[in-house]
Design an enzyme around this catalytic site. Sequence first.
Site, PDB file in Angstrom:
ATOM      1  N   ARG A  18      32.019 -20.118  -1.058  1.00 28.67           N
ATOM      2  CA  ARG A  18      32.141 -21.036  -1.962  1.00 28.67           C
ATOM      3  C   ARG A  18      33.871 -21.292  -2.189  1.00 28.67           C
ATOM      4  O   ARG A  18      34.206 -22.320  -2.386  1.00 28.67           O
ATOM      5  CB  ARG A  18      31.548 -20.535  -3.478  1.00 28.67           C
ATOM      6  CG  ARG A  18      30.263 -20.862  -3.413  1.00 28.67           C
ATOM      7  CD  ARG A  18      29.541 -20.819  -4.822  1.00 28.67           C
ATOM      8  NE  ARG A  18      28.393 -21.058  -4.948  1.00 28.67           N
ATOM      9  CZ  ARG A  18      27.490 -20.630  -5.712  1.00 28.67           C
ATOM     10  NH1 ARG A  18      27.608 -19.774  -6.357  1.00 28.67           N
ATOM     11  NH2 ARG A  18      26.061 -21.455  -5.757  1.00 28.67           N
ATOM     12  N   LYS A 180      11.228 -18.902  -7.539  1.00 20.06           N
ATOM     13  CA  LYS A 180      11.199 -19.977  -8.816  1.00 20.06           C
ATOM     14  C   LYS A 180      10.375 -20.986  -8.896  1.00 20.06           C
ATOM     15  O   LYS A 180      10.635 -22.147  -8.786  1.00 20.06           O
ATOM     16  CB  LYS A 180      12.524 -20.347  -8.976  1.00 20.06           C
ATOM     17  CG  LYS A 180      13.576 -19.177  -9.434  1.00 20.06           C
ATOM     18  CD  LYS A 180      14.980 -19.734  -9.548  1.00 20.06           C
ATOM     19  CE  LYS A 180      15.754 -19.520  -8.396  1.00 20.06           C
ATOM     20  NZ  LYS A 180      16.968 -20.162  -8.451  1.00 20.06           N
ATOM     21  N   GLY A 333      21.047 -20.956  -2.677  1.00 24.48           N
ATOM     22  CA  GLY A 333      21.672 -19.782  -2.678  1.00 24.48           C
ATOM     23  C   GLY A 333      21.277 -18.846  -1.797  1.00 24.48           C
ATOM     24  O   GLY A 333      21.890 -18.363  -0.723  1.00 24.48           O
ATOM     25  N   GLY A 356      20.122 -25.049  -7.734  1.00 22.86           N
ATOM     26  CA  GLY A 356      19.636 -26.024  -8.919  1.00 22.86           C
ATOM     27  C   GLY A 356      19.825 -27.321  -8.446  1.00 22.86           C
ATOM     28  O   GLY A 356      19.308 -28.279  -8.574  1.00 22.86           O
TER      29      GLY A 356
HETATM   30  P1  ADP Z   1      16.951 -19.816  -3.460  1.00 25.81           P
HETATM   31  O1  ADP Z   1      18.098 -19.246  -4.250  1.00 25.81           O
HETATM   32  O2  ADP Z   1      16.994 -20.068  -1.799  1.00 25.81           O
HETATM   33  O3  ADP Z   1      16.632 -21.298  -4.296  1.00 25.81           O
HETATM   34  P2  ADP Z   1      14.989 -18.482  -5.030  1.00 25.81           P
HETATM   35  O4  ADP Z   1      16.079 -18.002  -5.857  1.00 25.81           O
HETATM   36  O5  ADP Z   1      13.602 -19.432  -5.594  1.00 25.81           O
HETATM   37  O6  ADP Z   1      15.477 -19.160  -3.794  1.00 25.81           O
HETATM   38  O7  ADP Z   1      14.200 -17.219  -4.722  1.00 25.81           O
HETATM   39  C1  ADP Z   1      14.748 -16.298  -3.776  1.00 25.81           C
HETATM   40  C2  ADP Z   1      14.020 -14.840  -4.143  1.00 25.81           C
HETATM   41  O8  ADP Z   1      12.706 -14.979  -3.792  1.00 25.81           O
HETATM   42  C3  ADP Z   1      14.642 -13.720  -3.146  1.00 25.81           C
HETATM   43  O9  ADP Z   1      15.137 -12.955  -4.027  1.00 25.81           O
HETATM   44  C4  ADP Z   1      13.306 -13.105  -2.777  1.00 25.81           C
HETATM   45  O10 ADP Z   1      13.486 -12.060  -2.554  1.00 25.81           O
HETATM   46  C5  ADP Z   1      12.210 -13.562  -3.386  1.00 25.81           C
HETATM   47  N1  ADP Z   1      10.920 -13.803  -2.743  1.00 25.81           N
HETATM   48  C6  ADP Z   1      10.513 -14.752  -1.690  1.00 25.81           C
HETATM   49  N2  ADP Z   1       9.369 -14.340  -1.253  1.00 25.81           N
HETATM   50  C7  ADP Z   1       8.885 -13.195  -2.060  1.00 25.81           C
HETATM   51  C8  ADP Z   1       7.503 -12.690  -2.188  1.00 25.81           C
HETATM   52  N3  ADP Z   1       6.738 -12.713  -1.505  1.00 25.81           N
HETATM   53  N4  ADP Z   1       7.625 -11.623  -3.219  1.00 25.81           N
HETATM   54  C9  ADP Z   1       8.570 -11.439  -4.014  1.00 25.81           C
HETATM   55  N5  ADP Z   1       9.737 -12.064  -4.194  1.00 25.81           N
HETATM   56  C10 ADP Z   1       9.873 -12.956  -2.865  1.00 25.81           C
HETATM   57 MG    MG Z   2      18.124 -17.936  -5.653  1.00 27.72          MG
END
Ligand code: ADP
Ligand code: MG
Length: 377
Positions: A18, A180, A333, A356
């Site tokens: 960043r 999320k 992220g 987000g």
């Molecule tokens: P991003 O930051 O790319 O938008 P999110 O914050 O929504 O993604 O999600 C990331 C998290 O999702 C990671 O910490 C990962 O461990 C968790 N995750 C992904 N698949 C699973 C799963 N099957 N069970 C539990 N946690 C999961």
């Molecule tokens: Mg995330």
Amino acid sequence: MDLNVPLGEGGQVMDDTRLRGALPTLRSLLARRAAVIACSHLGRPKGKVVPELSLVPVGERLAEILDEEVLFPEDCIGDAARRLSRSMGDGQVMLLENLRFHEGEEANAPDFAEQLAELADVYVNDAFGAAHRAHASVSAVAKRFAERGAGLLVEREIRQLEKVRDSPERPLAVVLGGAKVRDKLPLVRSLLSRVDILVLGGAMANTFLAARGITMGRSLKDETLIKRASEVLGLAEDAGVTLVLPEDVVVVSEVAPNATWSVARVREVGSHSIAVDIGPQTCAAIESALAEARTIFWNGPMGIYEMPAFAKGTSEVARIIANQSAHTVVGGGDSAAAVRRAGLAPFMDHISTGGGASLEFLEGRVLPGIEALKLAD
Ligand code: ADP
Ligand code: MG
């Protein structure tokens, strides 16, 4: 700037992506002899001074990278900052302390914004990662400057994401994973009229599988969203969207880095099993679904990628996407970190610095930080 970098136990900067993202704008301003006052939030100190969330280590790293002194008053507003801002010479840099040490930042408070605005003559927002929040440093402060605009990073983010949102080369594929699901459901819904191929993986897929009556044992899912997920699946079908959901998953009985794992078809996941990654058949299905895509947007890991044993699906999807000749954009992220970890960043057309913010932008929502830059009409 978005200098919300991950800090290690000893307060050291763990990943300066960043920070580096902010450099083009900073260097461009310095090359034109501007005195630059940089400001950012870091973590969630909730309006109080939390020493562990000080931007001092970030300022030190910035000074190293620029090979220049970085002025650092102990508070982002008040006498010291004001005095330093008046004494700054051309081409000097000052970094303000964590904006969220004051409640006024997240409250978008006019008096806090006023005190920040007093420090400078021109306002540039280069913090795309904070653009979806109506906080003082990106929203209330902007309107206090007659001269204001977007930095180079924000400009590139908007150009790249606008292309995906408004004029993607079709077919458009969106790959969504992560955890999320509540945040991402509105995006899925808004995408249905625009997307040709929709791939769902990670924990978020479990809620959609549950909507199809596939319970997935003890896997992470949101029971309260199953009905909405089911509606979305119906709408996707009506809209003729090609939908890819996991066919097989990696399962464990306890989530731990060295847990014994096996691959199961989703309908055969035991009632005590937990899905932690997508399986090889799902990866193959994703590869063939994405083969014809001309634009691909990816957000969210396919599994608990923080544990190397369950990172295969995520790195495989990163590899599949990186190999496509399609225009490829990654947001989020965790997804961005996974791409970097796999060494595939150079093969993506754009990696958004906003999680987000990139999702809300694609959804078509107004981003307060971008809106505030517009001059009165
Ligand atoms: P991003 O930051 O790319 O938008 P999110 O914050 O929504 O993604 O999600 C990331 C998290 O999702 C990671 O910490 C990962 O461990 C968790 N995750 C992904 N698949 C699973 C799963 N099957 N069970 C539990 N946690 C999961
Ligand atoms: Mg995330």
